[in-house]
Motif scaffolding. Structure first.
Motif, PDB file in Angstrom:
ATOM      1  N   SER A 164      -1.765   0.033  -4.645  1.00 43.31           N
ATOM      2  CA  SER A 164      -0.632   0.201  -5.558  1.00 43.31           C
ATOM      3  C   SER A 164      -0.912   1.431  -6.414  1.00 43.31           C
ATOM      4  O   SER A 164      -1.800   1.416  -7.263  1.00 43.31           O
ATOM      5  N   THR A 165      -0.166   2.507  -6.152  1.00 44.18           N
ATOM      6  CA  THR A 165      -0.479   3.811  -6.752  1.00 44.18           C
ATOM      7  C   THR A 165       0.611   4.253  -7.725  1.00 44.18           C
ATOM      8  O   THR A 165       1.017   5.411  -7.729  1.00 44.18           O
ATOM      9  N   SER A 166       1.088   3.309  -8.545  1.00 46.75           N
ATOM     10  CA  SER A 166       2.243   3.627  -9.387  1.00 46.75           C
ATOM     11  C   SER A 166       1.869   4.573 -10.530  1.00 46.75           C
ATOM     12  O   SER A 166       0.699   4.693 -10.892  1.00 46.75           O
ATOM     13  N   PRO A 167       2.872   5.252 -11.111  1.00 51.63           N
ATOM     14  CA  PRO A 167       2.596   6.174 -12.215  1.00 51.63           C
ATOM     15  C   PRO A 167       2.219   5.401 -13.476  1.00 51.63           C
ATOM     16  O   PRO A 167       2.494   4.211 -13.547  1.00 51.63           O
ATOM     17  N   ASN A 168       1.600   6.009 -14.487  1.00 58.14           N
ATOM     18  CA  ASN A 168       1.258   7.427 -14.489  1.00 58.14           C
ATOM     19  C   ASN A 168      -0.244   7.632 -14.684  1.00 58.14           C
ATOM     20  O   ASN A 168      -0.677   8.687 -15.134  1.00 58.14           O
ATOM     21  N   GLN A 169      -1.029   6.610 -14.323  1.00 63.26           N
ATOM     22  CA  GLN A 169      -2.484   6.743 -14.483  1.00 63.26           C
ATOM     23  C   GLN A 169      -3.229   6.469 -13.178  1.00 63.26           C
ATOM     24  O   GLN A 169      -4.419   6.160 -13.191  1.00 63.26           O
ATOM     25  N   PHE A 170      -2.525   6.593 -12.062  1.00 65.22           N
ATOM     26  CA  PHE A 170      -3.176   6.377 -10.770  1.00 65.22           C
ATOM     27  C   PHE A 170      -4.326   7.367 -10.592  1.00 65.22           C
ATOM     28  O   PHE A 170      -4.180   8.563 -10.840  1.00 65.22           O
ATOM     29  N   ASN A 171      -5.485   6.829 -10.162  1.00 62.39           N
ATOM     30  CA  ASN A 171      -6.659   7.669  -9.925  1.00 62.39           C
ATOM     31  C   ASN A 171      -7.423   7.099  -8.731  1.00 62.39           C
ATOM     32  O   ASN A 171      -8.024   6.023  -8.842  1.00 62.39           O
ATOM     33  N   PRO A 172      -7.374   7.788  -7.577  1.00 63.27           N
ATOM     34  CA  PRO A 172      -7.974   7.203  -6.366  1.00 63.27           C
ATOM     35  C   PRO A 172      -9.466   6.956  -6.476  1.00 63.27           C
ATOM     36  O   PRO A 172      -9.974   5.951  -5.993  1.00 63.27           O
ATOM     37  N   LYS A 173     -10.195   7.883  -7.138  1.00 62.60           N
ATOM     38  CA  LYS A 173     -11.654   7.701  -7.264  1.00 62.60           C
ATOM     39  C   LYS A 173     -11.961   6.464  -8.109  1.00 62.60           C
ATOM     40  O   LYS A 173     -12.789   5.631  -7.746  1.00 62.60           O
ATOM     41  N   ALA A 174     -11.254   6.329  -9.242  1.00 64.40           N
ATOM     42  CA  ALA A 174     -11.467   5.160 -10.114  1.00 64.40           C
ATOM     43  C   ALA A 174     -11.116   3.871  -9.383  1.00 64.40           C
ATOM     44  O   ALA A 174     -11.774   2.842  -9.547  1.00 64.40           O
ATOM     45  N   MET A 175     -10.072   3.923  -8.546  1.00 70.65           N
ATOM     46  CA  MET A 175      -9.653   2.735  -7.791  1.00 70.65           C
ATOM     47  C   MET A 175     -10.756   2.318  -6.817  1.00 70.65           C
ATOM     48  O   MET A 175     -11.116   1.133  -6.735  1.00 70.65           O
ATOM     49  N   LEU A 176     -11.334   3.274  -6.120  1.00 75.23           N
ATOM     50  CA  LEU A 176     -12.417   2.956  -5.177  1.00 75.23           C
ATOM     51  C   LEU A 176     -13.648   2.426  -5.913  1.00 75.23           C
ATOM     52  O   LEU A 176     -14.325   1.510  -5.435  1.00 75.23           O
ATOM     53  N   ASP A 177     -13.929   2.972  -7.092  1.00 69.98           N
ATOM     54  CA  ASP A 177     -15.063   2.469  -7.899  1.00 69.98           C
ATOM     55  C   ASP A 177     -14.818   1.017  -8.324  1.00 69.98           C
ATOM     56  O   ASP A 177     -15.736   0.188  -8.294  1.00 69.98           O
TER      57      ASP A 177
END
Length: 316
Positions: free
Chosen positions: A198-211
């Motif tokens: 779920s990559t909704s705006p406005n604080q999506f961060n792929p690296k933080a999500m994987l962490d």
């Protein structure tokens, strides 16, 4: 409306028909002496939540804790309205979310910018939560709500910076809000288990999500409780699929941003939506999911919101 589902370990799950859709957003009820609920969804969902409590033989006045994983309106928009029925409850929120629940004017402004004329129908009213009823939980803080149940709050950004997830000692499960993505139980009827980021705006961060996903994995949980929608008892599949899909989502956004440097935000968002939706549809076509299946209503909506978040990420 469907009856609440018993998930075992003293946890019930109520479908609160977010956006008027079944199997979109749910509320978890933890049956302890300190009656606790996790997620409220938006205000139009509150009547469904109250009916669900009634079906469980519970009264809102006995709720002690209302926990929201983050302050996006589909998780916390109804908390002020619900609180009117819960004189003995406090609201537990991430430190970065507290001020927005106390004064929701920026949340309202942001939602109106995205949803325009549909705002009232989808979210109204968004009521402030009195400061004295807000409790902040820092990373690693706990809450004891029964003899055998301790909740531990873990800051898990990626979807939003104001997001925590809640580890439940009794079920060895974790309530992940949106950080571990979205589960589509509608597809189980076709023998397909699907989890998407779920990559909704406005604080999506792929690296933080994987962490954050790695943090979940290191807990060795047995079950994941999603905001959308329901429980999975297959955490390894969740982590594997998120690691598969997240780079693909980002790739679509990167490619479209490079190919269309002068396009408007709206044009980029539409192009990213088309790319995401076609990719997901091709995956489901391979698995012979009929294109008229109900799940496509939700997938279309989710792809639009994800596209906005990805476009915003590359714009920054």
């Amino acid at each position: 409306m469907k009856k609440p589902v018993d998930l075992g370990y003293g946890i019930s799950f109520i479908d609160v028909y977010d956006l008027g859709m079944p199997q979109r957003t749910g509320t978890y009820v933890l049956h302890e002496e300190e009656l606790t609920i996790i997620e409220t969804s938006a205000s139009p969902s509150i009547p469904y939540l109250l009916k669900g409590l009634e079906a469980l033989g519970l009264e809102a006045k006995n709720i002690k804790n209302i926990i929201v994983t983050h302050i996006h309106l589909d998780h916390a928009g109804g908390v002020g309205l619900l609180l009117e029925k819960c004189p003995n409850a406090n609201v537990i929120v991430h430190p970065k979310g507290k001020r927005h629940l106390a004064d929701p004017s920026r949340l309202i402004q942001g939602a109106k910018a995205v949803y325009g004329e549909k705002f009232d129908e989808l979210f109204d009213p968004i009521l402030p939560v009195p400061e004295e009823r807000l409790i902040v939980k820092e990373d690693g803080d706990t809450l004891q709500i029964g003899e055998n149940r301790t909740l531990t709050f873990l800051h898990t950004p990626g979807h939003a910076n104001h997001h925590f997830s809640i580890y439940d000692s009794r079920s060895n499960g974790i309530f992940t809000g949106d950080t571990a993505g979205v589960f589509y139980p509608q597809l189980l009827d076709y023998g397909v288990e699907l989890y998407l980021p779920s990559t909704s705006p406005n604080q999506f961060n792929p690296k933080a999500m994987l962490d954050s996903i790695e943090r979940f994995e290191n807990l060795n949980v047995d079950r994941i409780y999603f905001g959308h929608f329901g429980m999975s008892e297959n955490p390894s599949a969740v982590f594997e699929q998120l690691r598969y899909w997240l780079p693909k989502f980002v790739e679509v956004g990167e490619r479209i941003t490079k190919e269309n440097p002068n396009a408007s935000f709206e044009e980029k968002t539409n192009a990213i939506f088309n790319g995401l939706f076609e990719m997901i549809r091709a995956f489901l076509d391979e698995r012979r999911i009929p294109r008229e299946a109900d799940v496509y209503n939700i997938l279309r909506l989710d792809s639009q919101v994800c596209a906005m978040g990805i476009a915003d990420y590359f714009q920054k």
